[in-house]
Design a protein around this motif. Structure first.
Motif, PDB file in Angstrom:
ATOM      1  N   PRO A 111       8.144  -1.023  17.193  1.00  0.00           N
ATOM      2  CA  PRO A 111       8.102  -0.697  18.827  1.00  0.00           C
ATOM      3  C   PRO A 111       6.743   0.406  18.953  1.00  0.00           C
ATOM      4  N   SER A 112       6.263  -0.021  20.179  1.00  0.00           N
ATOM      5  CA  SER A 112       4.747   0.638  20.381  1.00  0.00           C
ATOM      6  C   SER A 112       4.900   2.101  20.200  1.00  0.00           C
ATOM      7  N   THR A 113       6.193   2.714  20.605  1.00  0.00           N
ATOM      8  CA  THR A 113       6.345   4.097  20.728  1.00  0.00           C
ATOM      9  C   THR A 113       6.333   4.658  19.169  1.00  0.00           C
ATOM     10  N   LYS A 124       8.490  -7.388  25.719  1.00  0.00           N
ATOM     11  CA  LYS A 124       9.521  -6.531  25.794  1.00  0.00           C
ATOM     12  C   LYS A 124      10.757  -6.458  25.060  1.00  0.00           C
ATOM     13  N   ASN A 125      10.902  -5.214  24.625  1.00  0.00           N
ATOM     14  CA  ASN A 125      12.263  -4.826  23.517  1.00  0.00           C
ATOM     15  C   ASN A 125      13.400  -5.373  24.163  1.00  0.00           C
ATOM     16  N   ASP A 131      15.721  -2.525  24.854  1.00  0.00           N
ATOM     17  CA  ASP A 131      15.382  -1.383  25.827  1.00  0.00           C
ATOM     18  C   ASP A 131      14.307  -1.866  26.582  1.00  0.00           C
ATOM     19  N   ARG A 154      12.583  -0.866  28.828  1.00  0.00           N
ATOM     20  CA  ARG A 154      11.483   0.097  28.930  1.00  0.00           C
ATOM     21  C   ARG A 154      10.378   0.048  27.889  1.00  0.00           C
ATOM     22  N   SER A 155      10.584  -0.349  26.721  1.00  0.00           N
ATOM     23  CA  SER A 155       9.596  -0.212  25.717  1.00  0.00           C
ATOM     24  C   SER A 155       9.192  -1.653  25.358  1.00  0.00           C
TER      25      SER A 155
END
Length: 158
Positions: free
Chosen positions: A55-57, A87-88, A91, A93-94
């Protein structure tokens, strides 16, 4: 034998840490430059799971990079065909970062660079000295993370 050692002994601990890291970073950047890359890109490649993506986050905290620098690095990596973003599915959004085949090839190169450095240091420095070095580095990080060096004043809330 480093010609700077006697001079550095008289300097502060932070000077020795900074000067050493700057020399390592310069060495890594020079080696990465032979493949048209940078140390930051190599570090990012090594931080991305080559099979599952990352995940990029999770990359920023994992690499200790600010969001702006990480975004710029990821954009450059995408432009060079080292990564792809998806896209995850769990999720929306992530975003998950995946290595391309070229990214995996460059990850292997980066890994060899790091391991070559590690092996050279291990050959030149005794196991006991390396253990002491790691213990000292751990203690310094502990002092910093527990804020035992500078007491942070409590913030006043209104």
């Amino acid at each position: 034998m480093c010609i700077f050692v006697p001079y550095m002994r008289e300097k502060t601990i932070d000077y020795v840490l900074r000067a050493t890291w700057m020399a390592v970073a310069k060495m890594y950047n020079e080696e990465a430059g032979t493949k048209g890359s940078t140390m930051a890109t190599g570090f990012a490649l090594l931080s991305i799971d080559p099979e599952e993506g990352t995940p990029s986050t999770a990359l920023g905290p994992k690499m200790g990079m600010e969001a702006t620098s990480l975004s710029r690095t990821l954009k450059n990596m995408e432009d060079k065909g080292l990564i792809r973003r998806e896209k995850n599915p769990l999720d929306g959004r992530s975003v998950l970062i995946y290595l391309t085949d070229f990214g995996k090839e460059m990850r292997d190169f980066s890994k060899r660079v790091v391991l070559t450095f590690d092996e050279a240091v291990q050959e030149a420095i005794s196991e006991e000295d390396l253990r002491t070095f790691k213990e000292v580095a751990h203690t310094i990080m502990e002092l910093i993370s527990t804020k035992k060096i500078y007491n942070q004043p409590e913030t006043v809330t209104k």
